[in-house]
Design an enzyme around this catalytic site. Structure first.
Site, PDB file in Angstrom:
ATOM      1  N   GLU A 291     -11.180  -0.874  -3.913  1.00 45.75           N
ATOM      2  CA  GLU A 291     -10.557  -0.088  -2.909  1.00 45.75           C
ATOM      3  C   GLU A 291      -9.101   0.393  -3.384  1.00 45.75           C
ATOM      4  OE1 GLU A 291      -9.256  -3.472  -0.326  1.00 45.75           O
ATOM      5  OE2 GLU A 291      -7.629  -3.811  -1.488  1.00 45.75           O
TER       6      GLU A 291
ATOM      7  N   ASN B   4     -17.536  -6.744  -0.678  1.00 44.71           N
ATOM      8  CA  ASN B   4     -16.570  -6.220   0.378  1.00 44.71           C
ATOM      9  C   ASN B   4     -16.626  -4.803   0.403  1.00 44.71           C
ATOM     10  OD1 ASN B   4     -15.608  -9.167  -0.855  1.00 44.71           O
ATOM     11  ND2 ASN B   4     -15.432  -9.052   1.287  1.00 44.71           N
TER      12      ASN B   4
ATOM     13  N   HIS C 253      -2.945  -0.880  -5.500  1.00 42.55           N
ATOM     14  CA  HIS C 253      -2.916  -0.015  -4.390  1.00 42.55           C
ATOM     15  C   HIS C 253      -1.826   1.019  -4.508  1.00 42.55           C
ATOM     16  CE1 HIS C 253      -4.550   0.503  -0.128  1.00 42.55           C
ATOM     17  NE2 HIS C 253      -3.882   1.799  -0.463  1.00 42.55           N
TER      18      HIS C 253
ATOM     19  N   ARG D 212       4.834  -8.146  -0.144  1.00 42.63           N
ATOM     20  CA  ARG D 212       4.406  -7.253  -1.187  1.00 42.63           C
ATOM     21  C   ARG D 212       5.566  -6.001  -0.956  1.00 42.63           C
ATOM     22  NH1 ARG D 212      -1.617  -6.382   0.187  1.00 42.63           N
ATOM     23  NH2 ARG D 212      -1.056  -6.804   2.028  1.00 42.63           N
TER      24      ARG D 212
ATOM     25  N   ASP E 112       0.854  -1.191   0.045  1.00 39.60           N
ATOM     26  CA  ASP E 112       0.187   0.155  -0.075  1.00 39.60           C
ATOM     27  C   ASP E 112       1.016   1.312  -0.123  1.00 39.60           C
ATOM     28  OD1 ASP E 112      -2.013  -1.915   0.534  1.00 39.60           O
ATOM     29  OD2 ASP E 112      -1.656  -1.834   2.645  1.00 39.60           O
TER      30      ASP E 112
END
Length: 321
Positions: free
Chosen positions: A198, A161, A262, A296, A18
């Site tokens: 998201e 979600n 992200h 990540r 992120d």
């Protein structure tokens, strides 16, 4: 044409999902992202993206021992708004550990000092929306003298979600007026594993406001979608927005990069090129809980624009470090 090699040492920061990068007027890149363990917010800065891995850094906030800001501190973003620093992040309460249904809410902290790594940060509390439900991944942007907030939230009446919403802000920690539903997971590529929209990020170019976002589960199916509106349109009118029917950035097995997304946006050191910041995994198979696997990594690559003024991201490039 998208370049196949990179001026950046990818990954630029290891074990930071992120990733958010903001280049300030002082010439520094300010970086934050989810810290493994999810119990703190770290900010680092450097004069080049390649220097962020070994740059000066500081923990500017730690999770509370209990209460609504005590668990799973996710996806912080650092912004400079109206003369002060703000970090927006999601946190879950101590009564809902990670093996329970996620109960995240969004929060803001503020720093009025020149250097956010050494300055004093003040909690501004929860950024409240019209619904009390799971929400995360807030970002802000200024446009036409207005401050906007874009975020992901669970709507109990809508299957899935999380969806994306936009609202104008009264101040950097308070929403006001209409809250518009921007997009829900509707295409197949947005609904693999989980029904997710998201991680929004905004870039304004070529007389358009573009919002990228991430979709599907955070494995190799994670990918990026795109929304856009004319820059002079009413951004709180749903008819102003158009959504791409296909992902605009996705896994590149041939380059060993999976689940890119992200993202955030910045510019090159000379200010002449736009740079996509994102995370990806170097493989698809993982052991144990993905939440506990800090595989990540933050990455950077230059992207271009087509003749119609739309971003061309290409594909995730191979590691070169």
């Amino acid at each position: 044409m998208i370049e196949t090699t990179s001026k950046y040492n990818n990954p630029i920061v290891l074990q930071r999902a992120d990733p958010w990068v903001y280049k300030h007027t002082d010439g520094y890149y300010y970086f934050t992202g989810s810290v493994p363990g999810y119990q703190e917010i770290e900010v680092r800065r450097a004069k080049s993206l390649n220097d962020l891995e070994n740059s000066e850094k500081a923990t500017v906030w730690k999770a509370h021992a209990e209460g609504p800001q005590s668990q799973l501190i996710w996806a912080p973003e650092i912004h400079f708004v109206q003369g002060k620093w703000y970090i927006y992040f999601a946190a879950a309460p101590s009564s809902h550990p990670k093996n329970h249904i996620f109960q995240h809410r969004m929060f803001a902290i503020e720093c009025g000092d020149e250097n956010p790594l050494t300055g004093k940060w003040e909690e501004k509390g929860q950024v409240k929306t019209q619904q009390e439900s799971f929400c995360l991944d807030a970002t802000v942007f200024e446009h036409n003298d207005k401050l906007y907030y874009v975020w992901a939230q669970k709507e109990p009446a809508i299957p899935g979600n999380s969806n994306l919403y936009i609202s104008e802000m009264e101040n950097p920690w308070t929403l006001k007026g209409k809250q518009l539903l921007l997009t829900i997971p509707e295409y197949g590529w947005e609904k693999i594993g989980f029904l997710v929209n998201e991680g929004p990020a905004v870039i304004i170019r070529n007389n358009k406001v573009f919002i990228t976002y991430s979709a599907s589960a955070t494995d190799g199916n994670y990918c990026m979608g795109l929304l856009w509106a004319d820059a002079d349109a009413d951004l709180l009118d749903g008819y102003s927005w158009t959504k791409s029917k296909e992902p605009v950035f996705k896994s590149a097995p041939e380059n060993g990069q999976f689940g890119p997304g992200h993202n955030s946006f910045t510019v090159s050191e000379d200010g002449k090129e736009d740079v996509l910041i994102y995370h990806a995994r170097p493989y698809t198979e993982m052991d144990g809980d993905p939440l506990d696997n800090p595989d990540r990594h933050a990455r950077a690559q230059v992207f271009t624009w087509d003749e119609s003024g739309f971003p061309v991201f290409g594909k995730p490039i191979a590691n070169n470090r």
